[in-house]
Design a protein around this motif. Structure first.
Motif, PDB file in Angstrom:
ATOM      1  N   ASP A 167      -9.364 -67.089  18.843  1.00  0.00           N
ATOM      2  CA  ASP A 167      -8.181 -67.594  18.019  1.00  0.00           C
ATOM      3  C   ASP A 167      -7.943 -69.009  18.576  1.00  0.00           C
ATOM      4  N   TYR A 168      -8.198 -69.471  20.138  1.00  0.00           N
ATOM      5  CA  TYR A 168      -8.043 -70.623  20.498  1.00  0.00           C
ATOM      6  C   TYR A 168      -8.962 -71.790  20.025  1.00  0.00           C
ATOM      7  N   LEU A 169     -10.137 -71.222  19.727  1.00  0.00           N
ATOM      8  CA  LEU A 169     -11.115 -72.203  19.592  1.00  0.00           C
ATOM      9  C   LEU A 169     -11.610 -72.508  18.176  1.00  0.00           C
ATOM     10  N   LYS A 170     -11.247 -71.890  17.205  1.00  0.00           N
ATOM     11  CA  LYS A 170     -11.466 -72.170  15.886  1.00  0.00           C
ATOM     12  C   LYS A 170     -10.549 -72.659  14.964  1.00  0.00           C
ATOM     13  N   ILE A 171     -10.920 -73.399  14.034  1.00  0.00           N
ATOM     14  CA  ILE A 171     -10.249 -73.928  12.911  1.00  0.00           C
ATOM     15  C   ILE A 171     -11.437 -73.677  11.521  1.00  0.00           C
ATOM     16  N   ASN A 172     -10.555 -72.991  10.623  1.00  0.00           N
ATOM     17  CA  ASN A 172     -11.015 -72.343   9.510  1.00  0.00           C
ATOM     18  C   ASN A 172     -12.247 -71.424   9.800  1.00  0.00           C
ATOM     19  N   GLY A 173     -11.989 -70.765  10.780  1.00  0.00           N
ATOM     20  CA  GLY A 173     -13.122 -69.680  11.232  1.00  0.00           C
ATOM     21  C   GLY A 173     -14.349 -70.365  11.914  1.00  0.00           C
ATOM     22  N   ASP A 174     -14.333 -71.576  12.086  1.00  0.00           N
ATOM     23  CA  ASP A 174     -15.615 -72.118  12.790  1.00  0.00           C
ATOM     24  C   ASP A 174     -15.048 -72.535  14.317  1.00  0.00           C
TER      25      ASP A 174
END
Length: 194
Positions: free
Chosen positions: A119-126
């Motif tokens: 959750d910390y590392l994703k934007i739009n699932g990537d």
């Protein structure tokens, strides 16, 4: 630096001399949150990095931190620099096994410190960071970060756990599986095993 909780975050913040706000929603802001707070930021201009940790080990560390360092075993817990919480799941649980079994159905599963690392590392699932280091390989991976940004900074161990057992010793089959379900995305994304 995307500051994932209980993954050398205090040590890294001290090493880079990052003065952080005491509230977790700022200090432990994910990259997606950062982008939403600052929509005009051009992330391509930055080297973005984070560190992750075996979810079962991280969960034991979270439990010990909140129970012992934040007063979770008492009715009023020192949650952060500005907030106190009463009658938490820490206070209402009877030890680690009971805590694990109650955790997945509690409000704490969505609390900033306890949320999945992905959750910390994703934007739009990537995954939207350039480098993901591992707690289990922190010295070598910290060297890679320093090399990428062209500095040499020693990384201490600011909040080392002394006398703590191996994380595997905390779990029984049922609690191991319970935590595996809560953090299944971390396990899948980063290939961790118990």
């Amino acid at each position: 630096y995307i500051c994932v909780t209980k993954v050398c975050s205090t040590s890294i913040n001290q090493a880079i001399r990052h003065l952080y706000h005491p509230e977790p929603r700022y200090h432990h802001m994910g990259i997606g949150e950062l982008k939403s707070y600052y929509p005009d930021i051009d992330l391509s201009k930055y080297f973005k990095f984070a560190f992750v940790r075996n979810p079962w080990d991280r969960f034991v560390s979270l439990y010990n931190d909140f129970l012992n360092m934040r007063n979770g075993k008492d009715r009023i817990m020192n949650y952060s620099g500005l907030i106190q919480k009463e009658d938490t799941i820490y206070y209402r649980s009877n030890g680690f096994q009971d805590f694990c079994l109650k955790f997945a159905e509690s409000e704490w599963v969505n609390e900033h410190h306890h949320r999945p690392q992905v959750d910390y590392l994703k934007i739009n699932g990537d995954i939207a960071v350039d480098f993901v280091g591992r707690f289990e390989n922190v010295e070598e991976d910290w060297g890679k970060v320093c090399g990428a940004i062209g500095v040499q900074i020693s990384l201490g161990h600011a909040r080392a756990s002394s006398g703590r057992k191996n994380y595997r010793e905390y779990y029984e089959d049922k609690t191991r599986d319970c935590i595996a379900e809560v953090y299944k995305e971390d396990i899948k994304e980063f290939g961790y095993e118990f």
